[in-house]
Design a protein around this motif. Structure first.
Motif, PDB file in Angstrom:
ATOM      1  N   PRO A  29      -4.995  -6.854 -11.382  1.00 38.02           N
ATOM      2  CA  PRO A  29      -6.169  -6.499 -10.274  1.00 38.02           C
ATOM      3  C   PRO A  29      -5.378  -6.272  -8.802  1.00 38.02           C
ATOM      4  N   GLY A  30      -5.628  -5.331  -8.141  1.00 41.92           N
ATOM      5  CA  GLY A  30      -4.981  -5.265  -6.740  1.00 41.92           C
ATOM      6  C   GLY A  30      -3.740  -4.582  -6.708  1.00 41.92           C
ATOM      7  N   ALA A  31      -3.285  -4.229  -8.059  1.00 42.27           N
ATOM      8  CA  ALA A  31      -2.081  -3.593  -7.862  1.00 42.27           C
ATOM      9  C   ALA A  31      -1.996  -1.841  -7.645  1.00 42.27           C
ATOM     10  N   GLN A  32      -3.182  -1.344  -7.624  1.00 36.58           N
ATOM     11  CA  GLN A  32      -3.303   0.010  -7.348  1.00 36.58           C
ATOM     12  C   GLN A  32      -3.781   0.118  -5.830  1.00 36.58           C
ATOM     13  N   LYS A  33      -3.364   1.180  -5.051  1.00 39.66           N
ATOM     14  CA  LYS A  33      -3.784   1.315  -3.736  1.00 39.66           C
ATOM     15  C   LYS A  33      -5.261   1.588  -3.562  1.00 39.66           C
ATOM     16  N   SER A  34      -5.418   1.310  -2.219  1.00 39.14           N
ATOM     17  CA  SER A  34      -7.287   1.560  -2.184  1.00 39.14           C
ATOM     18  C   SER A  34      -7.270   2.825  -1.754  1.00 39.14           C
ATOM     19  N   PRO A  35      -8.537   3.507  -1.756  1.00 36.47           N
ATOM     20  CA  PRO A  35      -8.773   4.546  -1.123  1.00 36.47           C
ATOM     21  C   PRO A  35      -8.278   4.645   0.309  1.00 36.47           C
ATOM     22  N   GLY A  36      -7.917   5.848   0.666  1.00 30.03           N
ATOM     23  CA  GLY A  36      -7.311   5.897   2.243  1.00 30.03           C
ATOM     24  C   GLY A  36      -6.084   5.110   2.528  1.00 30.03           C
ATOM     25  N   ILE A  52       2.323  -4.569  -0.195  1.00 30.98           N
ATOM     26  CA  ILE A  52       1.508  -4.572   0.616  1.00 30.98           C
ATOM     27  C   ILE A  52       1.146  -3.063   0.965  1.00 30.98           C
ATOM     28  N   GLU A  53      -0.188  -2.523   0.996  1.00 33.89           N
ATOM     29  CA  GLU A  53      -0.364  -1.134   1.422  1.00 33.89           C
ATOM     30  C   GLU A  53      -0.749  -1.087   2.632  1.00 33.89           C
ATOM     31  N   THR A  54      -0.646   0.133   3.377  1.00 32.31           N
ATOM     32  CA  THR A  54      -1.005   0.281   4.700  1.00 32.31           C
ATOM     33  C   THR A  54      -2.063   1.340   5.054  1.00 32.31           C
ATOM     34  N   TYR A  55      -2.482   1.161   6.301  1.00 28.53           N
ATOM     35  CA  TYR A  55      -3.837   1.907   6.829  1.00 28.53           C
ATOM     36  C   TYR A  55      -3.439   2.749   7.948  1.00 28.53           C
ATOM     37  N   PRO A  56      -2.731   3.876   7.815  1.00 24.73           N
ATOM     38  CA  PRO A  56      -2.211   4.819   8.669  1.00 24.73           C
ATOM     39  C   PRO A  56      -3.476   5.724   9.419  1.00 24.73           C
TER      40      PRO A  56
END
Length: 197
Positions: A29-36, A52-56
């Motif tokens: 769980p959580g290994a995939q990026k979130s939409p956006g 860590i995914e980023t939020y540009p």
């Protein structure tokens, strides 16, 4: 009719392990990026790896600044500089490569890259929850530079004070094991994780 019922129950029971095993076959769980979400950076530490995914979309200048530092290998060899139990883990000070400067870790003129982001990018969409990644600063969010922290619990009191620019999507168990002076081996951008400006 009884033989048909027994055969049907037998078929259903024999397929039960397949259903039970299905969740284990999926990615963590959580290994995939979130939409956006934008690019993902990978923090390799002495205790394991964190993604860590980023939020540009919400913090474009912050994401651009941090990823620029990652591309320059700025964080490689640094250490965890601060831990507040149940609240946060902080890193991003180049002085932490030198144990003789430990008294100055997290502060002073040499505690960053030397160039602040220049803007505070607060968002009602990206708040301080478990695993959120935010920029640390000494009192003015516009002056944030290279130091960041990962929230160990929801911290709504920090919303509107610190720019949330990312989220841990894998390795939160590693974050919880980190201690002050633990080494960050390297931080890299995950290949194929998308592009930012």
């Amino acid at each position: 009719m009884r033989h048909v019922m027994i055969a049907l129950v037998s078929v259903l029971l024999s397929s039960a392990p397949t259903f039970a095993q299905a969740p284990a076959a999926r990615k963590a769980p959580g290994a995939q990026k979130s939409p956006g979400a934008g690019q993902v950076f990978v923090v390799e530490t002495a205790r394991g790896t964190i993604e860590i995914e980023t939020y540009p979309n919400e913090a474009p200048k912050t994401v651009e600044h941090v990823l620029g530092l990652v591309k320059r290998n700025f964080y490689n060899g640094q250490r965890i500089l601060r831990l507040v139990n149940g609240q946060l883990v902080q890193f991003g000070d180049p002085q932490t490569r030198d144990m003789t400067k430990e008294a100055w870790w997290g502060r002073g003129f040499d505690a960053g890259s030397g160039k602040s982001i220049g803007v505070a990018e607060f968002s009602k969409k990206r708040l301080h929850k478990v695993g959120s990644v935010s920029m640390a600063h000494a009192g003015d969010a516009r002056e944030a530079d290279s130091q960041m922290f990962i929230s160990l619990a929801a911290q709504p009191k920090w919303d509107g004070q610190y720019t949330v620019f990312g989220q841990v999507i894998s390795g939160m168990d590693v974050v919880r094991k980190l201690a002050v002076t633990d080494r960050i081996v390297r931080i890299t951008i995950r290949p194929g994780s998308g592009a930012t400006n």
